[in-house]
Scaffold this motif. Sequence first.
Motif, PDB file in Angstrom:
ATOM      1  N   ALA A 243     -18.657  19.835   6.305  1.00 49.79           N
ATOM      2  CA  ALA A 243     -17.806  20.532   7.263  1.00 49.79           C
ATOM      3  C   ALA A 243     -16.833  19.592   7.952  1.00 49.79           C
ATOM      4  CB  ALA A 243     -18.676  21.203   8.318  1.00 49.79           C
ATOM      5  N   ALA A 244     -15.622  20.081   8.168  1.00 51.38           N
ATOM      6  CA  ALA A 244     -14.661  19.353   8.985  1.00 51.38           C
ATOM      7  C   ALA A 244     -14.939  19.654  10.447  1.00 51.38           C
ATOM      8  CB  ALA A 244     -13.244  19.792   8.619  1.00 51.38           C
ATOM      9  N   SER A 245     -14.751  18.689  11.300  1.00 44.84           N
ATOM     10  CA  SER A 245     -15.047  18.883  12.723  1.00 44.84           C
ATOM     11  C   SER A 245     -13.805  19.121  13.553  1.00 44.84           C
ATOM     12  CB  SER A 245     -15.778  17.646  13.258  1.00 44.84           C
ATOM     13  OG  SER A 245     -14.932  16.522  13.208  1.00 44.84           O
ATOM     14  N   ALA A 246     -12.612  18.811  13.005  1.00 44.35           N
ATOM     15  CA  ALA A 246     -11.346  18.968  13.733  1.00 44.35           C
ATOM     16  C   ALA A 246     -11.327  18.192  15.035  1.00 44.35           C
ATOM     17  CB  ALA A 246     -11.040  20.444  13.984  1.00 44.35           C
TER      18      ALA A 246
ATOM     19  N   ARG B  89      -7.322  12.738  11.320  1.00 40.41           N
ATOM     20  CA  ARG B  89      -8.079  13.715  12.092  1.00 40.41           C
ATOM     21  C   ARG B  89      -7.550  13.781  13.510  1.00 40.41           C
ATOM     22  NH1 ARG B  89     -13.433  10.792   9.637  1.00 40.41           N
ATOM     23  NH2 ARG B  89     -12.486   9.079  10.793  1.00 40.41           N
TER      24      ARG B  89
ATOM     25  N   GLU C 156      -6.668  21.602   7.403  1.00 40.75           N
ATOM     26  CA  GLU C 156      -7.747  22.478   7.825  1.00 40.75           C
ATOM     27  C   GLU C 156      -8.047  22.266   9.300  1.00 40.75           C
ATOM     28  OE1 GLU C 156     -11.139  21.589   5.422  1.00 40.75           O
ATOM     29  OE2 GLU C 156     -11.297  19.522   6.112  1.00 40.75           O
ATOM     30  N   THR C 157      -8.617  23.279   9.927  1.00 40.99           N
ATOM     31  CA  THR C 157      -8.957  23.204  11.342  1.00 40.99           C
ATOM     32  C   THR C 157     -10.312  23.867  11.560  1.00 40.99           C
ATOM     33  OG1 THR C 157      -8.129  23.587  13.582  1.00 40.99           O
ATOM     34  CG2 THR C 157      -7.872  25.386  12.007  1.00 40.99           C
ATOM     35  N   LEU C 158     -10.822  23.778  12.769  1.00 40.19           N
ATOM     36  CA  LEU C 158     -12.152  24.313  13.078  1.00 40.19           C
ATOM     37  C   LEU C 158     -12.050  25.395  14.136  1.00 40.19           C
ATOM     38  CD1 LEU C 158     -15.293  24.155  12.896  1.00 40.19           C
ATOM     39  CD2 LEU C 158     -15.200  22.484  14.746  1.00 40.19           C
TER      40      LEU C 158
ATOM     41  N   ARG D 180     -19.393  28.418  12.454  1.00 38.69           N
ATOM     42  CA  ARG D 180     -18.178  27.602  12.467  1.00 38.69           C
ATOM     43  C   ARG D 180     -17.316  28.011  11.286  1.00 38.69           C
ATOM     44  NH1 ARG D 180     -20.572  21.940  11.926  1.00 38.69           N
ATOM     45  NH2 ARG D 180     -22.229  23.165  10.935  1.00 38.69           N
TER      46      ARG D 180
ATOM     47  N   VAL E 104     -13.826  27.169   9.071  1.00 38.65           N
ATOM     48  CA  VAL E 104     -12.852  26.120   8.761  1.00 38.65           C
ATOM     49  C   VAL E 104     -11.802  26.695   7.807  1.00 38.65           C
ATOM     50  CG1 VAL E 104     -12.519  23.752   7.973  1.00 38.65           C
ATOM     51  CG2 VAL E 104     -14.710  24.419   8.979  1.00 38.65           C
TER      52      VAL E 104
ATOM     53  N   ARG F 286      -8.208  26.825   5.790  1.00 39.49           N
ATOM     54  CA  ARG F 286      -7.405  25.746   5.214  1.00 39.49           C
ATOM     55  C   ARG F 286      -6.273  26.300   4.358  1.00 39.49           C
ATOM     56  NH1 ARG F 286     -11.966  26.136   2.035  1.00 39.49           N
ATOM     57  NH2 ARG F 286     -11.638  26.390  -0.213  1.00 39.49           N
TER      58      ARG F 286
ATOM     59  N   ASP G 201     -17.972  29.590   1.109  1.00 37.33           N
ATOM     60  CA  ASP G 201     -16.563  29.203   1.010  1.00 37.33           C
ATOM     61  C   ASP G 201     -15.849  30.180   0.087  1.00 37.33           C
ATOM     62  OD1 ASP G 201     -14.651  26.575   1.402  1.00 37.33           O
ATOM     63  OD2 ASP G 201     -14.230  27.633  -0.461  1.00 37.33           O
TER      64      ASP G 201
END
Length: 264
Positions: A30-33, A135, A163-165, A172, A174, A176, A232
């Motif tokens: 996962a991206a955390s932004a 980031r 991508e963002t959170l 959560r 994400v 993109r 996803d």
Amino acid sequence: MPTNTPPRLSLALALSLAATAAWAQSATPAASAQPAPTRAAADTLGVGLLVTSEWRPYRGVGNVTQAFPVLQYENAWLDIWGPVADLKLHDEGPLLAVLRARYIDTGYDAGDSPALTGMQDRKNSVWLGTKLQWRTPVAHLSAEWLADGSRRSKGQQLNLKVETLLNAGPVRIVPRVGLQWLDTKYVNYYYGVSAAEARTGRAAYQGKSALNPEIGARFLYNITPSQSTFVDVSATALGSSIKRSPIVEHAWVPAVRLGYVYGF
């Protein structure tokens, strides 16, 4: 073994999963932004299962569903998640720079479809390259360059992504958008038709480089502190050089990926 399902069922599955969750070229953590901290000292280890359902663009192939065991491991210098292994060159503050190895399943066997009879099999490859990610508190911006390390196609690809959170209670999200560039050698290997492969109704074809836009979203949920899941969903629009190939049937390639990881 891969299994084929009708187009309407594949699209319905993708839409259903997206609505219910309201995974991940590509299943990644996962991206955390948020700007990343300095390198973590402690190792992390997890095992799990990845299920992918992807609509292949080739004529008569349709939807392919596969399941794989996955390993997740990360320390200060190494990050492994399923088919992706990264050697960290820099991972402090907003900047991440890695050397990357990625296994990509994009090939086909001539027996996958009557429309491919007489074609030479196109093999999957391990791709080698690098990734840079910036980031910020608003979004993550990344650029990934890969070359065919298995020398199947001798091609190259460049993947750009933003991508963002977002948080929706315990889930959560994400979202993109991305853009993939494939060079001429890649397109010719996976979508071209040589003179020896040409048949009535399948002319010889030599493509050029292509640009493939992508949209998608990853939905993540922690069942317990040690168990996590994700869904996803994505859709990729194939570039004109790919769509013109006589062995290509679909202009859009939807995909659904589901994952479960147990962390130790």
